[in-house]
Each structure stands twice: as structure tokens, then as C-alpha cells.
Enzyme design. Sequence first.
Site, PDB file in Angstrom:
ATOM      1  N   ARG A  73       0.848  -1.195   0.000  1.00  0.00           N
ATOM      2  CA  ARG A  73       0.000   0.000   0.000  1.00  0.00           C
ATOM      3  C   ARG A  73       0.884   1.247   0.000  1.00  0.00           C
ATOM      4  NH1 ARG A  73      -2.547  -3.972   2.765  1.00  0.00           N
ATOM      5  NH2 ARG A  73      -4.811  -4.101   2.803  1.00  0.00           N
ATOM      6  N   HIS A  76      -0.026   3.253   4.741  1.00  0.00           N
ATOM      7  CA  HIS A  76      -0.598   2.171   5.581  1.00  0.00           C
ATOM      8  C   HIS A  76      -0.116   0.788   5.126  1.00  0.00           C
ATOM      9  CE1 HIS A  76      -3.599   4.769   7.677  1.00  0.00           C
ATOM     10  NE2 HIS A  76      -3.506   5.470   6.564  1.00  0.00           N
ATOM     11  N   ASN A 149      -8.727   6.521  11.386  1.00  0.00           N
ATOM     12  CA  ASN A 149      -7.426   6.527  12.062  1.00  0.00           C
ATOM     13  C   ASN A 149      -7.638   6.589  13.569  1.00  0.00           C
ATOM     14  OD1 ASN A 149      -5.792   6.461   9.781  1.00  0.00           O
ATOM     15  ND2 ASN A 149      -5.496   8.676   9.708  1.00  0.00           N
ATOM     16  N   HIS A 340     -12.506   0.880   1.123  1.00  0.00           N
ATOM     17  CA  HIS A 340     -12.888   1.993   0.249  1.00  0.00           C
ATOM     18  C   HIS A 340     -14.023   2.784   0.912  1.00  0.00           C
ATOM     19  CE1 HIS A 340     -14.188   4.421  -2.970  1.00  0.00           C
ATOM     20  NE2 HIS A 340     -14.975   3.578  -3.590  1.00  0.00           N
ATOM     21  N   ARG A 359     -10.891  11.231  -1.310  1.00  0.00           N
ATOM     22  CA  ARG A 359     -10.659   9.840  -0.899  1.00  0.00           C
ATOM     23  C   ARG A 359     -11.595   8.903  -1.668  1.00  0.00           C
ATOM     24  NH1 ARG A 359     -10.926   8.996   5.393  1.00  0.00           N
ATOM     25  NH2 ARG A 359      -9.837   7.067   4.913  1.00  0.00           N
ATOM     26  N   ARG A 370      -2.686  -2.206  -7.036  1.00  0.00           N
ATOM     27  CA  ARG A 370      -2.182  -3.075  -5.958  1.00  0.00           C
ATOM     28  C   ARG A 370      -2.658  -4.509  -6.129  1.00  0.00           C
ATOM     29  NH1 ARG A 370      -3.051  -4.459  -0.702  1.00  0.00           N
ATOM     30  NH2 ARG A 370      -5.216  -3.763  -0.642  1.00  0.00           N
TER      31      ARG A 370
HETATM   32 FE1  HDD Z   1      -6.183   6.937   3.349  1.00  0.00          FE
HETATM   33  C1  HDD Z   1      -5.172   3.753   2.927  1.00  0.00           C
HETATM   34  C2  HDD Z   1      -7.195   6.224   6.562  1.00  0.00           C
HETATM   35  C3  HDD Z   1      -6.827  10.292   3.901  1.00  0.00           C
HETATM   36  C4  HDD Z   1      -5.615   7.576   0.110  1.00  0.00           C
HETATM   37  N1  HDD Z   1      -6.183   5.308   4.522  1.00  0.00           N
HETATM   38  C5  HDD Z   1      -5.726   4.074   4.156  1.00  0.00           C
HETATM   39  C6  HDD Z   1      -5.908   3.152   5.238  1.00  0.00           C
HETATM   40  C7  HDD Z   1      -6.468   3.851   6.266  1.00  0.00           C
HETATM   41  C8  HDD Z   1      -6.641   5.209   5.802  1.00  0.00           C
HETATM   42  C9  HDD Z   1      -6.847   3.320   7.622  1.00  0.00           C
HETATM   43  C10 HDD Z   1      -5.509   1.689   5.236  1.00  0.00           C
HETATM   44  C11 HDD Z   1      -6.646   0.809   4.842  1.00  0.00           C
HETATM   45  C12 HDD Z   1      -6.210  -0.624   4.947  1.00  0.00           C
HETATM   46  O1  HDD Z   1      -5.988  -1.085   6.074  1.00  0.00           O
HETATM   47  O2  HDD Z   1      -6.086  -1.259   3.896  1.00  0.00           O
HETATM   48  N2  HDD Z   1      -6.797   8.050   4.936  1.00  0.00           N
HETATM   49  C13 HDD Z   1      -7.254   7.548   6.131  1.00  0.00           C
HETATM   50  C14 HDD Z   1      -7.837   8.626   6.898  1.00  0.00           C
HETATM   51  C15 HDD Z   1      -7.720   9.768   6.159  1.00  0.00           C
HETATM   52  C16 HDD Z   1      -7.078   9.399   4.917  1.00  0.00           C
HETATM   53  C17 HDD Z   1      -8.455   8.467   8.276  1.00  0.00           C
HETATM   54  C18 HDD Z   1      -8.163  11.152   6.475  1.00  0.00           C
HETATM   55  C19 HDD Z   1      -9.232  11.434   7.115  1.00  0.00           C
HETATM   56  N3  HDD Z   1      -6.177   8.633   2.234  1.00  0.00           N
HETATM   57  C20 HDD Z   1      -6.508   9.903   2.625  1.00  0.00           C
HETATM   58  C21 HDD Z   1      -6.507  10.786   1.485  1.00  0.00           C
HETATM   59  C22 HDD Z   1      -6.187  10.011   0.400  1.00  0.00           C
HETATM   60  C23 HDD Z   1      -5.973   8.677   0.890  1.00  0.00           C
HETATM   61  C24 HDD Z   1      -6.831  12.266   1.529  1.00  0.00           C
HETATM   62  C25 HDD Z   1      -6.053  10.401  -1.049  1.00  0.00           C
HETATM   63  C26 HDD Z   1      -6.676  11.365  -1.622  1.00  0.00           C
HETATM   64  N4  HDD Z   1      -5.427   5.876   1.823  1.00  0.00           N
HETATM   65  C27 HDD Z   1      -5.336   6.323   0.553  1.00  0.00           C
HETATM   66  C28 HDD Z   1      -4.897   5.266  -0.427  1.00  0.00           C
HETATM   67  C29 HDD Z   1      -4.754   4.014   0.496  1.00  0.00           C
HETATM   68  C30 HDD Z   1      -5.118   4.564   1.856  1.00  0.00           C
HETATM   69  C31 HDD Z   1      -3.751   5.626  -1.281  1.00  0.00           C
HETATM   70  C32 HDD Z   1      -3.440   3.257   0.447  1.00  0.00           C
HETATM   71  C33 HDD Z   1      -3.794   1.820   0.374  1.00  0.00           C
HETATM   72  C34 HDD Z   1      -5.225   1.787   0.188  1.00  0.00           C
HETATM   73  O3  HDD Z   1      -5.724   3.050   0.147  1.00  0.00           O
HETATM   74  O4  HDD Z   1      -5.901   0.794   0.052  1.00  0.00           O
HETATM   75  O5  HDD Z   1      -5.867   5.084  -1.392  1.00  0.00           O
END
Ligand code: HDD
Length: 682
Positions: A73, A76, A149, A340, A359, A370
Site C-alpha cells: 500500500r 498504511h 485513524n 474503500h 478519498r 495493488r
Molecule cells: Fe487513506 C489507505 C485512513 C486520507 C488515500 N487510509 C488508508 C488506510 C487507512 C486510511 C486506515 C488503510 C486501509 C487498509 O488497512 O487497507 N486516509 C485515512 C484517513 C484519512 C485518509 C483516516 C483522512 C481522514 N487517504 C486519505 C486521502 C487520500 C488517501 C486524503 C487520497 C486522496 N489511503 C489512501 C490510499 C490508500 C489509503 C492511497 C493506500 C492503500 C489503500 O488506500 O488501500 O488510497
Amino acid sequence: MNEKNQVNENSKNEQLEQFLVEDEGKALTTNQGLKMSEDEFSLKAGERGPTLMEDFHFREKLTHFDHERIPERVVHARGFAAHGFFELYESMKDFTRAKFLQDPSVKTPVFVRFSTVNGARGSSDTVRDARGFATKFYTEEGNYDLVGNNIPVFFIQDAIKFPDLVHSFKPEPDNDIPQASTAHDTFWDFVANNQESAHMIMWIMSDRAIPRSFRMMEGFGVHTFRFVNDQGKAHFVKFHWKPKLGVHSLVWDESHKLAGIDPDFHRNDLWNAIENGFFPEYELGVQLLREEDEFKLGVDILDATKIWPEEIVPVKIIGKMTLNRNVDNFFAETEQAAFHLGNVVPGVDFTNDPLLQGRLFSYLDTQLIRLGGPNFHEIPINRPVVPFHNNQRDGYHRQTINKGKVNYHRNSLAGNTPSPVPPEKGGYESYQEKVEGRKIRARSDSFKDHFSQATLFWNSMSDVEKRHIIEAFQFELAKVKSESVKQQVVDMFANVNLELARSIAEYIGVNPPASGGSNVTTSSPALSQLNTVFSPETLTVAVIVTKGFNGPDVKYVLDHLVAAGIQPKIISETIGEVSGTNGVNLNAEFTFLTAKSVQFDSVYIVRASSSSPTFNKQIAHFTDEAFSHYKPIGASPGLNQWLERNNIAGQPGVVISENLEQFTKELIDAISQHRFWDRKVI
Ligand code: HDD
């Protein structure tokens, strides 16, 4: 089947069982099912000759191996997950039509993945970082993902800045240093030049960013979402997970040492808790706000850098989640889990929070790279427990075999099915929020106060929590090389609190800010970890014994500790049985070679006169370290002088007594307090 009870707490487990494979005791075959007579030697032209192209078994085995890895990822990457279920305390019918929130007798299966944000897949668990807390509810209306989070706010307000944020906190691009740490120039340069991060930084510098356990941290949905009820009436909602064991943290020195001694500390902790039947529990809470009160909180509810203080909008506890089963296969389940925010059910909807909106794009998109294509929803862990039907077809790794010719809508050949379902029959309908405006790239004025809640957080901390925040800033900025960045950060945090900024400035040798400060004087007691739940349950105690210990007394103490839910871990000179008086034997799991004080919550020194000088020295070192981490220490009668020699006699949380009953009670009480901050630690 009775519609109402289609899904129960075991639905997901039963579905996954169909995919479980037991290899033990079976014949070895190729992936084509061909039994092989040899798996150790490739096929060669002669015993010392070259391997033959013809060796299909060799090629299949190596090719599969060469392709075993998938991209981690992008954030995370390091995580750990478990199965469980969610049960509702009271119907939320008045607020939402979500089926899993209607009937308290329904238990919904869940899969929860906890994670660090910054580090790579192989990094350490205990680094300073936010922790992900992602929950997949397998409901009768499809999957609902709450991807949160352990910190209720975020660094930025608009998702377009997410790549910049992440680039800045990841290892620096020229040399890939440092791993899993924000203590470097680019991150702090980002902070100083993107000051909306101020509030989240206060949380990241606080003890929240070094949790004791995944089982002892809160979870937050962060954004404002919408609940919509049967009548179409909406409420704004923020989600909270509250751990039944309270919110507890490591101390910084301890988390550093743990990162080396046991990089899997949080994984081990969660895995073992579940294996031992100490099932982690979290209550689900919601903060609800009427739509007409949208502008009454003094913060913009669309701004993800803001909380709604619990004292102003109370958290209503509506249910409980229990994690009761470890995964069977880390890759198949934990690594392939795809969360998602867009996975919603009727009755849950979004708001215009620009971070949330972005998001909604990113999560689906990231799974394509991935997990290698658009069919990741078919991977067992990601499948809903209810059937899915639509006209989406083909793509890499497609597994369902859709029958018939019709793969389009509208049609007459299949009676226009699969057919959309009207909202009153359970079809998802987006909330009809009225929107109007010009297309504009800008930030609303209501998003521009970056410091008030950072100060609110600071004001809410106890003295010891404030000290930890100052020390965390000092640590991080001492590692920054650019004098200009350090100065910018100090000047920025003068807006939060002058004393805080000056303490940092003095330590790192930059100019203390002459002016600044904040006129915010309010605080929110719910933010301080000193106001959390304190319980001895599941905490560990290192029991240090040697041969000839007082059997009945030690047995009495240990029996009572266990009855209080505490887990004794026996350390002795060698692994295995240690015999005490009166036929009492204990089984030592550890020696000082394999056990360090940072791996335990408390210490109970029993020892016996037979222990060797080396062992005695090791006890002193072990105890001294536990003492300096403010942990409870109990000592058997007769060890008074030993405590005095080691300068810890009479200090808070150091328990000794001739009276066995009193000693046991005091030790349990001390363990339940976790730490003794008023101790004199040199
Ligand atoms: Fe995110 C993963 C939580 C903002 C883009 N995010 C990811 C995961 C968590 C969060 C818990 C891991 C999920 C798992 O266990 O597979 N993210 C947050 C929280 C945010 C946040 C609480 C703000 C409130 N995230 C955020 C933004 C973006 C992303 C603003 C992009 C615009 N996040 C991602 C991602 C991930 C991710 C790149 C990486 C792996 C995945 O999604 O599956 O899409």
C-alpha cells in the site's frame, strides 16, 4: 430464508471456509493437479549437466515464486487484521435506515485492519505515527467500510494535497532515509509551509502516536458523514471507536527500544490476545448534529482538521465490536483486503468535505494497481456476504461465470434484469443535497483558522502529556538539518502556545519567538489520556523467579493476578520448570536473553536466595529500566534492602509488604494504573 436474519455473526466465516485449503497430509502436485515424484532436483541432462527447458515443474514453481509479491500500500503498508462481529445496543432507526443499525439482535461480521501510515511493510510497529483503523462491515445490504485513524483530525483539508503530504513524510527521495519516521527535513518543511497541519501535528507529537496496543486506542471516522433515515431526513455524524480497555500509550524511549527488540510488538499483542481468548472490544459512538445546526459549532464541519469537542456534542454509544478470530493466512486476508470509503449502505452518505470527496476516488484507484485489475471484489476477503449482480464483465482474474447473453442495461432479452431497486425497497439513493456555486479552486474562509483547536488540544493535556509533546518536538526537530525549517516550525507553533514554542527553540538552538500565543483558553477533558478507562485486564507482568521460591505465597499472588485478568510471564535463569517450596512449580517462558523490560507492563520480583550474581545484576538492570518507564513494580517480602540499594524503595508504584493479601491487592491496583508519572526518574 428468513430475510431479516440472512446475515449473522458467522456469515463471513462460513463464506471464507469454502476457500480454505488444507495442505497437510496431501500429495504434492503441480498447479494442474499432477502428482510429482520429485521436488528437490531439477531435470538435467546428466547428473552434472544443464537444467532442461522441458522441466515444467521447475518453471512453474520458480515462475510462481518470482511473482509472489504485490505492491505494498502506498500508505498504511504495514498492518495487521482480525475478524469479529459488531452488535448494536439500540436501534438507530430515527437517524439512519442502515439495516445493520436497526435491530439489536442482529450481529454483523467485521474485518478490521490496523496499520501504521508511514513505514514500509517490514517496518516496526511502535514508531511514532498515526494508526489506521479500517473496519469492513459485511452487512445484509453489502459491505460498509469505515476507514479511519486513531487520531480524529487530518494533516490537510483538501485531497489534492495528499500526494504532497505523503511525499514529504516518506523517506527522502535521494537516499530513502529515514524509514518510518517523520523526524526529517522534508516533513517539517511541509508542516511549516502548510499550516493547516498544526492540529494533527499536536496529536502526532502526543502519546496518541505511540499506542501501547491496537487494543488500547480509539478509532475515528474523521470526516463528517451523513446518516439518512427512512423519511429521508439527514443528520451529520462523526464516528468514534472507544476501546473497552481505555486509551494507553508507550513511552518514547520504550517504543524506540521495542522497535528493535520486537518490531512485531503490536502484531504479537493482538494475535496473542485473540489466541488467549482476550477478545478486544471497542464501542461504537456517534456524534450527531442536526442539519439546521451545521453552522453552530464555530468550526466548519467540512474541515477534516477539526473535531467536535465531546463536551459540546456528546458521543452516543450505540454498539460494540468484538474481535475474536485471527486470520488463517496473512496475505490472502490482511494483505489483499481492499477498503474503500465509497463502500456505503443505504442510510449512510457523504458530505462535501474536500478531503473525503478526494478519498472517494483514491481508494478504488489504488486497488487496481495493488491487486492487479478490476475484479478485486471477488477476492474472498473482499466479497460481500450477499450476492452481487450487474453487467460488469471480464478483466484480469475474473472468477464468477456469468451465464447468458445479456450483459447490458436496458434490455428486453432478460426482462431488463438485473434491475435497479427503488429506495423504498432497499436501493441506494444519494442524499439529495442542494448544491450550487461557481467552479472555483479556492479554500473557504471558514477553513482558515489553523491554530485554535491545536491550542484547545494543548490546553486539554495534563502536565505529563505536555512534557511528552515538548520532548517529541525536540526529538523530531533535533533531527532536522535545515536551520531555516527549524525556525519556521518554532515560529509556527508559537501560534499554538508560546511556552511550547520556546521550549523547543531553546532545545534545538534557534531563536525563541518573541511574540505569539493564543487567546484560546478552553479545553476538552475527553482529549486527555489521563481521563481514560484504567483496568488491569490483559496487562502483562514479568515474574522474575529462581529455584526455591516461596511456593504457596507466589501461587497466591499469581492466582489473584490471573483472576484480575493479568497475564504473568515467568522469567528465570533457564527456560522450563522452576521449582519452588511446597511442590509449587512454574514454567519459565523467558530468560533475560529473550525478555527485555519493555515487553512487559509491570514487574513482580520474586527471586530466591539461590540466584547467581549475574542474574541479580540482570534483575537490577531490568527493574531499573521498567522503573524509568514509570511501570508498576512489586517485590516479595525481604527485598526491601534490595529496593533501597537500587534507589527505588518507597517510590510511587513500587509495592512491597509483609502482608500477602495487602501486597496482592496493591500490586493489582498498581498494575491497573499503568504508569506512575509522579515518580522521581533521574
Ligand atoms: Fe487513506 C489507505 C485512513 C486520507 C488515500 N487510509 C488508508 C488506510 C487507512 C486510511 C486506515 C488503510 C486501509 C487498509 O488497512 O487497507 N486516509 C485515512 C484517513 C484519512 C485518509 C483516516 C483522512 C481522514 N487517504 C486519505 C486521502 C487520500 C488517501 C486524503 C487520497 C486522496 N489511503 C489512501 C490510499 C490508500 C489509503 C492511497 C493506500 C492503500 C489503500 O488506500 O488501500 O488510497
